[in-house]
Motif scaffolding. Sequence first.
Motif, PDB file in Angstrom:
ATOM      1  N   ARG A 156       0.826  -1.208   0.000  1.00  0.00           N
ATOM      2  CA  ARG A 156       0.000   0.000   0.000  1.00  0.00           C
ATOM      3  C   ARG A 156       0.861   1.260   0.000  1.00  0.00           C
ATOM      4  N   GLU A 157       2.130   1.127   0.368  1.00  0.00           N
ATOM      5  CA  GLU A 157       3.025   2.285   0.439  1.00  0.00           C
ATOM      6  C   GLU A 157       4.199   2.154  -0.519  1.00  0.00           C
ATOM      7  N   GLU A 158       4.059   1.308  -1.537  1.00  0.00           N
ATOM      8  CA  GLU A 158       5.185   1.083  -2.433  1.00  0.00           C
ATOM      9  C   GLU A 158       5.497   2.346  -3.242  1.00  0.00           C
ATOM     10  N   CYS A 159       6.785   2.646  -3.335  1.00  0.00           N
ATOM     11  CA  CYS A 159       7.239   3.809  -4.093  1.00  0.00           C
ATOM     12  C   CYS A 159       7.199   3.498  -5.591  1.00  0.00           C
ATOM     13  N   ASP A 160       7.056   4.535  -6.371  1.00  0.00           N
ATOM     14  CA  ASP A 160       7.116   4.435  -7.822  1.00  0.00           C
ATOM     15  C   ASP A 160       8.584   4.609  -8.214  1.00  0.00           C
ATOM     16  N   ILE A 161       9.193   3.534  -8.693  1.00  0.00           N
ATOM     17  CA  ILE A 161      10.629   3.523  -8.963  1.00  0.00           C
ATOM     18  C   ILE A 161      10.882   3.665 -10.456  1.00  0.00           C
ATOM     19  N   GLY A 162      11.686   4.653 -10.823  1.00  0.00           N
ATOM     20  CA  GLY A 162      12.052   4.862 -12.215  1.00  0.00           C
ATOM     21  C   GLY A 162      13.545   4.725 -12.401  1.00  0.00           C
TER      22      GLY A 162
END
Length: 228
Positions: A129-135
């Motif tokens: 639910r708190e996963e970061c958006d990783i680029g």
Amino acid sequence: MQINSIDLWTEQQENHLDCFCGSFSDGLENFCLPFDTYKVIKNCNCIISVSRTDINIRNKHNAIVFYKEQKPVRLVVINKDTDVDKCIGLALSQSVNGVTLKKIYELQKIKRIDINLDEPSIHNNTDKREECDIGSCDRPSLLECMLQGSYTESTTEYGKNNLDLNFTFHPNIFINYTLKTDTEYFEILHCCAFVNETMTRIIPLQEHGTLDIEKIRQKYQTSDWPRN
């Protein structure tokens, strides 16, 4: 084959269409794509290790490897519960200048390969639910686009739903991806990152890409995150 740098895409939430649509279309020019084959890998283990407990990234359990003349050029790592085939179908249904991507793939004779590694899933303790958006970023041209909010180098809207583009450079964030497929061993180490203020998007820089990490450090160096 060991690979230490690649165009790397990380699915944030299940069935994340921007990730699929972007990865299947980025680099399209004059109806030509920068790959000729893609391999869909089910039930694998991409282990993601992070130096800070505040950064939430789940291990991934499906993947797609794109190839150009048998050389891996793009890797997408995907969540366990994503409907991979459905998302690929939706990605290929997108229209480019009035032509579906599926039709372009057919015209370019881009081949699909499927394998199932049947590996038991290895999980970490990340709260999805708190996963970061990783680029993940491996090259200067992509970094410029990512700092403007885009997932892609091609002109698209993919990734631009996040309005917080106030990025700060953090020199001591380490993120490592390891994935063993039937023919490759990926070990992609990131040694620093740009983080936005809300910590909803992180752009980690690959240590073995074509970025001049030392030059970036000198240009953007600030006090280490989190800031007081």
